[in-house]
Write a protein that holds these residues in place. Structure first.
Motif, mmCIF file in Angstrom:
data_model
loop_
_atom_site.group_PDB
_atom_site.id
_atom_site.type_symbol
_atom_site.label_atom_id
_atom_site.label_comp_id
_atom_site.label_asym_id
_atom_site.label_seq_id
_atom_site.Cartn_x
_atom_site.Cartn_y
_atom_site.Cartn_z
ATOM 1 N N SER A 209 0.831 -1.214 0.000
ATOM 2 C CA SER A 209 0.000 0.000 0.000
ATOM 3 C C SER A 209 0.862 1.259 0.000
ATOM 4 O O SER A 209 0.678 2.158 -0.834
ATOM 5 C CB SER A 209 -0.924 0.002 1.225
ATOM 6 N N TYR A 210 1.851 1.342 0.940
ATOM 7 C CA TYR A 210 2.597 2.602 1.015
ATOM 8 C C TYR A 210 3.584 2.753 -0.134
ATOM 9 O O TYR A 210 3.873 3.884 -0.564
ATOM 10 C CB TYR A 210 3.262 2.804 2.378
ATOM 11 N N THR A 212 2.984 1.716 -3.245
ATOM 12 C CA THR A 212 2.140 2.162 -4.350
ATOM 13 C C THR A 212 1.801 3.644 -4.216
ATOM 14 O O THR A 212 1.894 4.412 -5.180
ATOM 15 C CB THR A 212 0.841 1.336 -4.396
#
Length: 385
Positions: A209-210, A212
């Motif tokens: 997530s981070y 991306t």
């Protein structure tokens, strides 16, 4: 009690490793979905336990877990589909940029070598025809691979459902392999494996997530086309230790080359990837996953390459959690403790050639090395459950 000579035991270990590798090679298409389902089942345990605490029927609680997994995977597939759709929509521009880059490369080669533009064109056409014939031969294999992926995805929810439903039966099966006096140690190992897998897999989700958001967001601000696609591809490939980051850099450069006629965006992409990777490796990921199990770089690289040879891409993705589980088991076993040392990152400052204490399996030595290398010992890890 009669014990086998040391040389015989070591021979049995080597033979066991050989036959284990042989079994993995022969049955990797069967083992890969089972192992993946095992890891995902452990990751879904908090969701399952939450609904069970609220008196949901067991089948319904498992069904909700699988539904959550399907929704997450569906969102990932939707994101990739939308980004690839944007890439296809830009195909005429990509074709033009690739042609310009090839013309510039051809002019540079002509200025530095004796090969003329006509000779380069003839060489490219010859290699292209060979590549097309080779690709045609791979079509049957591609169809088989697509079928294997569909079977893999179809079996995954079934395996997850059955593993969660029969978890108590499976635990009883494990305990029956050991005498009662070893059950406390077995229970500690299973608790530790659960903690490690959950922290590792949840850490990977946060990492994806981070990376991306960071990589895709920065590239988007810099005006790089297909920034989010580059970010998410690098985030997923980064799950493969060392090898994945290299592939992510190459794909990022190729996508940028195809989408831009200038070289400056390539420098921006490589620089941004380097900064994000530095933050990930040295600041963010150590704080998320922590130091519950540390695998040394040599064991990681060899494990990824060996797993890739034995079981393909799925093996490369699964290699690190499998090595972590094996290290937990080996650390708790007197018979295989040396293999735990081989996988671990408890590197002595002094040479065992000059310090005889480092040649033993003594627990005091192990704990001292864990303190020196900032690795939490098994007893501390058990308390995290």
């Amino acid at each position: 009690m009669h014990t086998l000579p040391l040389t015989v035991r070591r021979s049995i270990e080597v033979m066991g490793l050989f036959f284990l590798g042989w079994i993995i090679v022969l049955g990797h298409s069967l083992l890969a979905p089972i192992l993946m389902a095992f890891f995902l089942s452990i990751m879904l345990l908090p969701v399952y336990r939450f609904f069970r605490r609220w008196r949901f029927p067991e089948v319904l609680a498992i069904g909700i877990c699988i539904l959550v997994l399907v929704v997450v995977l569906g969102l990932i597939v939707w994101f990739f589909s939308s980004q690839i759709g944007n890439l296809v929509a830009d195909f005429p521009m990509i074709q033009k940029n690739v042609t310009n880059h090839l013309n510039n490369l051809s002019a540079w080669i002509s200025s530095k070598t004796e090969y003329s533009t006509e000779e380069q064109t003839a060489f490219i056409q010859d290699q292209s025809s060979k590549l097309l014939s080779y690709a045609g031969g791979l079509l049957g294999g591609a169809a088989t691979s697509a079928t294997s992926v569909l079977i893999f995805l179809g079996l995954l929810p079934i395996y997850i459902f059955l593993m969660l439903f029969y978890k108590n039966l499976l635990l009883r099966f494990v305990f029956l392999w050991f005498p009662p006096e070893n059950h406390a140690r077995v229970e500690g190992i299973m608790h530790e494996i659960e903690v490690i897998i959950k922290s590792y897999l949840f850490g990977l989700l946060i990492q994806i997530s981070y990376i991306t958001v960071l990589l895709g967001g920065i590239l988007l601000l810099l005006g790089i086309k297909h920034a989010l696609l580059i970010g998410v591809i690098f985030a997923f490939l980064n799950l493969i230790p060392y090898v994945g980051a290299l592939l992510g850099n190459i794909i990022g450069v190729l996508l940028t080359l195809a989408s831009s006629s200038e070289l400056l965006p390539i420098v921006e992409v490589l620089g941004t990837i380097a900064v994000v990777q530095f933050l990930d490796n040295n600041i963010l990921m150590p704080r998320i996953v922590g130091s519950k199990v540390k695998i040394n770089a040599l064991a990681t690289i060899v494990g990824v390459l060996v797993a890739g040879e034995l079981a393909g891409i799925a093996g490369m993705f699964l290699s690190l959690p499998i090595i972590a589980i094996l290290k937990i088991i080996f650390d708790r076993s007197e018979l295989f403790k040396q293999w735990g040392v081989l996988f671990g990152d408890e590197n002595p400052d002094r040479s065992p050639m000059h310090t005889p204490a480092l040649r033993s399996k003594d627990d005091a030595v192990r704990k001292q090395l864990e303190r020196e290398n900032d690795v939490s010992p098994p007893e501390a890890r058990d308390k995290l459950v």
